[in-house]
Motif scaffolding. Sequence first.
Motif, PDB file in Angstrom:
ATOM      1  N   ARG A  65       0.762  -1.524  -0.008  1.00 27.08           N
ATOM      2  CA  ARG A  65      -0.013   0.273   0.399  1.00 27.08           C
ATOM      3  C   ARG A  65       0.724   1.384  -0.296  1.00 27.08           C
ATOM      4  N   LEU A  66       0.046   2.413  -0.143  1.00 28.51           N
ATOM      5  CA  LEU A  66       1.348   3.431  -0.027  1.00 28.51           C
ATOM      6  C   LEU A  66       0.266   4.507  -0.155  1.00 28.51           C
ATOM      7  N   CYS A  67       0.545   6.026  -0.167  1.00 32.34           N
ATOM      8  CA  CYS A  67      -0.258   7.002  -0.141  1.00 32.34           C
ATOM      9  C   CYS A  67       0.647   8.137  -0.366  1.00 32.34           C
ATOM     10  N   GLY A  68       0.065   9.235  -0.932  1.00 34.68           N
ATOM     11  CA  GLY A  68       1.040  10.397  -1.098  1.00 34.68           C
ATOM     12  C   GLY A  68       0.387  11.740  -1.870  1.00 34.68           C
ATOM     13  N   VAL A  69       1.304  12.442  -2.358  1.00 28.20           N
ATOM     14  CA  VAL A  69       1.172  13.513  -2.967  1.00 28.20           C
ATOM     15  C   VAL A  69       1.673  14.011  -4.194  1.00 28.20           C
ATOM     16  N   VAL A  83      -4.327  14.713  -4.145  1.00 30.47           N
ATOM     17  CA  VAL A  83      -3.896  13.750  -2.807  1.00 30.47           C
ATOM     18  C   VAL A  83      -4.548  12.132  -3.328  1.00 30.47           C
ATOM     19  N   TYR A  84      -3.172  11.250  -2.947  1.00 29.20           N
ATOM     20  CA  TYR A  84      -4.021   9.770  -2.891  1.00 29.20           C
ATOM     21  C   TYR A  84      -3.504   8.684  -2.262  1.00 29.20           C
ATOM     22  N   ALA A  85      -4.364   7.400  -2.133  1.00 25.53           N
ATOM     23  CA  ALA A  85      -3.883   6.419  -1.064  1.00 25.53           C
ATOM     24  C   ALA A  85      -4.056   5.440  -2.341  1.00 25.53           C
ATOM     25  N   GLY A  86      -2.827   4.599  -2.489  1.00 23.96           N
ATOM     26  CA  GLY A  86      -3.087   2.905  -3.465  1.00 23.96           C
ATOM     27  C   GLY A  86      -1.857   1.820  -2.673  1.00 23.96           C
ATOM     28  N   GLN A  87      -2.269   1.232  -4.374  1.00 23.07           N
ATOM     29  CA  GLN A  87      -1.472  -0.931  -3.986  1.00 23.07           C
ATOM     30  C   GLN A  87      -0.489  -0.188  -5.159  1.00 23.07           C
ATOM     31  N   GLN A  88       0.256  -1.355  -5.167  1.00 22.65           N
ATOM     32  CA  GLN A  88       1.051  -1.649  -5.865  1.00 22.65           C
ATOM     33  C   GLN A  88       1.296  -3.275  -5.823  1.00 22.65           C
ATOM     34  N   PHE A  89       0.919  -3.903  -7.234  1.00 22.88           N
ATOM     35  CA  PHE A  89       1.209  -5.481  -7.288  1.00 22.88           C
ATOM     36  C   PHE A  89       2.662  -5.498  -7.726  1.00 22.88           C
ATOM     37  N   ASN A  90       2.777  -6.264  -7.281  1.00 24.23           N
ATOM     38  CA  ASN A  90       4.475  -6.039  -7.735  1.00 24.23           C
ATOM     39  C   ASN A  90       4.555  -8.056  -9.318  1.00 24.23           C
ATOM     40  N   PRO A  96       9.101  -9.754 -12.545  1.00 29.76           N
ATOM     41  CA  PRO A  96       9.149  -9.558 -11.397  1.00 29.76           C
ATOM     42  C   PRO A  96       9.802  -8.237 -11.329  1.00 29.76           C
ATOM     43  N   ASN A  97       9.918  -7.318 -12.601  1.00 26.63           N
ATOM     44  CA  ASN A  97      10.719  -6.053 -12.907  1.00 26.63           C
ATOM     45  C   ASN A  97       9.087  -5.743 -12.882  1.00 26.63           C
ATOM     46  N   VAL A  98       8.060  -6.033 -13.357  1.00 24.04           N
ATOM     47  CA  VAL A  98       6.470  -5.262 -13.903  1.00 24.04           C
ATOM     48  C   VAL A  98       5.662  -5.293 -13.275  1.00 24.04           C
ATOM     49  N   PHE A  99       5.547  -4.010 -12.002  1.00 25.88           N
ATOM     50  CA  PHE A  99       4.414  -3.948 -11.174  1.00 25.88           C
ATOM     51  C   PHE A  99       3.094  -3.330 -12.147  1.00 25.88           C
ATOM     52  N   LEU A 100       1.940  -3.058 -11.189  1.00 27.23           N
ATOM     53  CA  LEU A 100       0.495  -2.668 -11.262  1.00 27.23           C
ATOM     54  C   LEU A 100       0.361  -1.737 -10.327  1.00 27.23           C
ATOM     55  N   LYS A 101       0.205  -0.425 -10.846  1.00 28.83           N
ATOM     56  CA  LYS A 101      -0.198   0.848  -9.370  1.00 28.83           C
ATOM     57  C   LYS A 101      -1.288   1.327  -9.864  1.00 28.83           C
ATOM     58  N   VAL A 102      -2.304   0.695  -8.283  1.00 34.32           N
ATOM     59  CA  VAL A 102      -3.651   2.198  -9.021  1.00 34.32           C
ATOM     60  C   VAL A 102      -3.635   3.223  -7.741  1.00 34.32           C
ATOM     61  N   THR A 103      -3.332   3.971  -7.931  1.00 33.99           N
ATOM     62  CA  THR A 103      -4.012   4.987  -6.609  1.00 33.99           C
ATOM     63  C   THR A 103      -5.466   5.991  -7.098  1.00 33.99           C
TER      64      THR A 103
END
Length: 161
Positions: A65-69, A83-90, A96-103
């Motif tokens: 999980r993450l949050c940021g600005v 301003v957001y919160a989200g999840q990263q899927f590695n 292993p190098n490719v990821f999806l991030k949704v905020t």
Amino acid sequence: MLSAVAAQAEPNRYYCPDFLAVQGAPEPTHKGEFTFSPFTHHFSSSPDHKPVVMVAVDEQLPGGRLCGVSFFSNSFGQPTVYVYAGQQFNGLLGNPNVFLKVTGGMLYGYVGKYQNKVPLNNNGFSPAVIPSIGYNFNEHDSVQMKLLGTAGLMFSYGRKF
């Protein structure tokens, strides 16, 4: 008794709200990530479009999980904040190098004659969901491509710290 008092006095070790972290999940390998985008491709051109430049910082939390600005000049040259919160899927697609991030979060900045350029805008505030796909070159550096609804694609560089 003393340990209970010490536990209550211990400050939150994250800037993000506690409820975002997955309890019992391993600690993240990095504290956060700085992201910079020098370029956004619009799906349709308009004489009103201006260059979009974005900087963002997010804090990594247990459980991906993450949050940021994020601060950027929007497509119409207006200063905007997200301003957001989200999840990263590695490890997407078995790599292993490719990821999806949704905020998801709140935008502020589309005002005046451009207030209708984002959905559900109310006095400059509008909700947003931004999915992105990325590639980690190493443990610190990545590139990401963010989908900005029906408006365009943002290309960015990320540096974990």
